[in-house]
Design an enzyme around this catalytic site. Structure first.
Site, PDB file in Angstrom:
ATOM      1  CB  SER A  29       1.499  -1.442  -0.822  1.00  0.00           C
ATOM      2  OG  SER A  29       1.754  -1.761   0.528  1.00  0.00           O
TER       3      SER A  29
ATOM      4  CE1 TYR B 161       3.664  -6.552  -2.458  1.00  0.00           C
ATOM      5  CE2 TYR B 161       4.171  -5.150  -0.582  1.00  0.00           C
ATOM      6  CZ  TYR B 161       3.244  -5.698  -1.442  1.00  0.00           C
ATOM      7  OH  TYR B 161       1.913  -5.407  -1.291  1.00  0.00           O
TER       8      TYR B 161
HETATM    9  P1  NAD Z   1      -3.911 -12.455  -2.695  1.00  0.00           P
HETATM   10  O1  NAD Z   1      -2.839 -13.470  -2.618  1.00  0.00           O
HETATM   11  O2  NAD Z   1      -5.263 -12.892  -2.301  1.00  0.00           O
HETATM   12  O3  NAD Z   1      -3.968 -11.872  -4.169  1.00  0.00           O
HETATM   13  C1  NAD Z   1      -2.859 -11.811  -5.009  1.00  0.00           C
HETATM   14  C2  NAD Z   1      -3.223 -12.466  -6.324  1.00  0.00           C
HETATM   15  O4  NAD Z   1      -2.197 -12.194  -7.269  1.00  0.00           O
HETATM   16  C3  NAD Z   1      -3.334 -13.979  -6.276  1.00  0.00           C
HETATM   17  O5  NAD Z   1      -4.612 -14.401  -5.920  1.00  0.00           O
HETATM   18  C4  NAD Z   1      -2.986 -14.362  -7.707  1.00  0.00           C
HETATM   19  O6  NAD Z   1      -4.156 -14.652  -8.441  1.00  0.00           O
HETATM   20  C5  NAD Z   1      -2.332 -13.134  -8.292  1.00  0.00           C
HETATM   21  N1  NAD Z   1      -1.043 -13.479  -8.881  1.00  0.00           N
HETATM   22  C6  NAD Z   1       0.166 -13.521  -8.261  1.00  0.00           C
HETATM   23  N2  NAD Z   1       1.109 -13.924  -9.143  1.00  0.00           N
HETATM   24  C7  NAD Z   1       0.469 -14.129 -10.328  1.00  0.00           C
HETATM   25  C8  NAD Z   1       0.897 -14.564 -11.616  1.00  0.00           C
HETATM   26  N3  NAD Z   1       2.181 -14.820 -11.873  1.00  0.00           N
HETATM   27  N4  NAD Z   1      -0.027 -14.685 -12.594  1.00  0.00           N
HETATM   28  C9  NAD Z   1      -1.337 -14.411 -12.351  1.00  0.00           C
HETATM   29  N5  NAD Z   1      -1.798 -13.980 -11.152  1.00  0.00           N
HETATM   30  C10 NAD Z   1      -0.892 -13.856 -10.171  1.00  0.00           C
HETATM   31  O7  NAD Z   1      -3.424 -11.235  -1.799  1.00  0.00           O
HETATM   32  P2  NAD Z   1      -3.951  -9.722  -1.613  1.00  0.00           P
HETATM   33  O8  NAD Z   1      -3.362  -9.267  -0.351  1.00  0.00           O
HETATM   34  O9  NAD Z   1      -5.385  -9.615  -1.818  1.00  0.00           O
HETATM   35  O10 NAD Z   1      -3.152  -8.955  -2.757  1.00  0.00           O
HETATM   36  C11 NAD Z   1      -3.765  -8.164  -3.753  1.00  0.00           C
HETATM   37  C12 NAD Z   1      -2.946  -6.921  -4.011  1.00  0.00           C
HETATM   38  O11 NAD Z   1      -2.996  -6.068  -2.888  1.00  0.00           O
HETATM   39  C13 NAD Z   1      -1.462  -7.157  -4.299  1.00  0.00           C
HETATM   40  O12 NAD Z   1      -1.038  -6.313  -5.342  1.00  0.00           O
HETATM   41  C14 NAD Z   1      -0.814  -6.731  -3.017  1.00  0.00           C
HETATM   42  O13 NAD Z   1       0.506  -6.299  -3.206  1.00  0.00           O
HETATM   43  C15 NAD Z   1      -1.713  -5.595  -2.611  1.00  0.00           C
HETATM   44  N6  NAD Z   1      -1.610  -5.216  -1.203  1.00  0.00           N
HETATM   45  C16 NAD Z   1      -1.957  -6.108  -0.237  1.00  0.00           C
HETATM   46  C17 NAD Z   1      -1.830  -5.746   1.096  1.00  0.00           C
HETATM   47  C18 NAD Z   1      -2.168  -6.685   2.189  1.00  0.00           C
HETATM   48  O14 NAD Z   1      -1.851  -6.396   3.349  1.00  0.00           O
HETATM   49  N7  NAD Z   1      -2.795  -7.809   1.923  1.00  0.00           N
HETATM   50  C19 NAD Z   1      -1.371  -4.465   1.424  1.00  0.00           C
HETATM   51  C20 NAD Z   1      -1.039  -3.588   0.408  1.00  0.00           C
HETATM   52  C21 NAD Z   1      -1.165  -3.978  -0.900  1.00  0.00           C
END
Ligand code: NAD
Ligand code: MG
Length: 299
Positions: free
Chosen positions: A190, A203
């Site tokens: 991230s 985080y």
């Molecule tokens: P999202 O909530 O759609 O996806 C996260 C997914 O993690 C969930 O759908 C779930 O299936 C999975 N998850 C969480 N805990 C779990 C568990 N205990 N067992 C199995 N699965 C589990 O959100 P997103 O924003 O698409 O996140 C995806 C990735 O991107 C993450 O690693 C997040 O840190 C990273 N990220 C997101 C952003 C943002 O702004 N959205 C920015 C930087 C990084």
């Protein structure tokens, strides 16, 4: 398709500058219940055969970035095993339907990746369902906003690390015996790995750890012909944000104040980075972090 990911548009206005209403769901949440619903590239992603025949395990594949990656991979010709939590079945089904519509195999594997035994089982079921494994994509993540360090419980700190750091470590270890030279691993850091938000201490720390782990691992595994890389997204509209990921009161400004492009990203815009790092096009790229963050400068 005229308006696909290859069209040339002003990046500032290519996707709308959403100003989401204050909304909140319990973790892990359902993307289908968000306003607006994030764009996974359902209508826009056009495959060109860049992952033909690849067999990929993608965590967090039901929603957000992981779901956009799963759709893109299938349209590029990959079969996909999807990891997600059982509560997310409805979101997962939407992605499974699109993978199958692309003519590829979808292997749904619901379960909790904070459980060490499940991480091994997940990999085995992916290998069984796909007939092998060439690509591991760790996208699942946990993010819970807390104003001060005192408010972060030991349990939260622990679960955030178990989800974001331990699970990729365990999944990679379990996958390695199956990965032949030419295989790839992509992890998800991230912007927070470099610019930690003070209200997401645990985080942000995990994201620094993932980045560092991946760069070290890349050096080790390149000797086995396996490339490890990282995608580091910036603010992206996803259900993570409305399940306690950020201060709900800040949602109307989500992404727009931070990013030089003046808007948040959509999962559809992050997915092509994972395609690139998994495809043969990136054959000389290892240990790299590809920042996809709307123009925020990183070290
Ligand atoms: P999202 O909530 O759609 O996806 C996260 C997914 O993690 C969930 O759908 C779930 O299936 C999975 N998850 C969480 N805990 C779990 C568990 N205990 N067992 C199995 N699965 C589990 O959100 P997103 O924003 O698409 O996140 C995806 C990735 O991107 C993450 O690693 C997040 O840190 C990273 N990220 C997101 C952003 C943002 O702004 N959205 C920015 C930087 C990084
Ligand atoms: Mg989800």
């Amino acid at each position: 398709m005229s308006n696909d990911q290859y069209s040339f548009e002003d990046p500032r206005t290519r996707y709308p500058n959403i100003s989401p209403e204050v909304q909140q769901q319990p973790e892990p949440g359902l993307q289908s219940q968000m306003t607006p619903v994030p764009d996974l590239g359902e209508e826009s992603y056009r495959g060109t055969g860049r992952l033909t025949g690849r067999r990929a395990l993608i965590t967090g594949a039901d929603s957000g970035i992981g779901a956009a990656v799963a759709i893109a991979f299938a349209r590029e010709g990959a079969d996909v095993a999807l990891s997600y939590l059982p509560e997310e079945q409805e979101d997962a089904q939407h992605v499974i339907d699109l993978i199958e519509a692309a003519g590829r195999v979808a292997v749904p594997i619901p379960g909790d990746i904070t459980d060490a035994a499940f991480c091994s089982e997940l990999v085995q079921r992916a290998v069984d369902g796909l007939g092998g494994l060439d690509a591991v994509v760790n996208v699942a993540g946990k993010q819970v906003w807390k104003e001060t360090i005192e408010e972060i419980s030991d349990e939260q700190f622990d679960t955030t690390f178990k989800t974001n750091v331990y699970a990729p470590f365990r999944i990679v270890k379990a996958a390695l015996p199956h990965l032949q030279p030419g295989s790839t691993i992509v992890n998800t850091a991230s912007l927070e790995a470099y610019v930690p938000a003070p209200d997401r201490l645990d985080y942000a720390t995990t994201k620094g750890a993932i980045n560092n782990f991946s760069k070290g691992l890349a050096q080790q595994l390149v000797k086995r012909g396996i490339r490890v890389n990282v995608v580091a997204p910036g603010p992206t509209w996803s259900v993570l944000q409305v399940t306690g990921g950020v201060d709900p009161e800040t949602l109307p400004e989500f992404g727009s104040s931070e990013s030089p492009m003046g808007r948040a990203g959509q999962p559809a815009e992050i997915a092509p980075a994972y395609v690139f790092l998994t495809s043969g096009e990136s054959s000389f790229v290892a240990g790299e972090t590809l920042n996809v963050n709307g123009g925020m400068v990183t070290p």
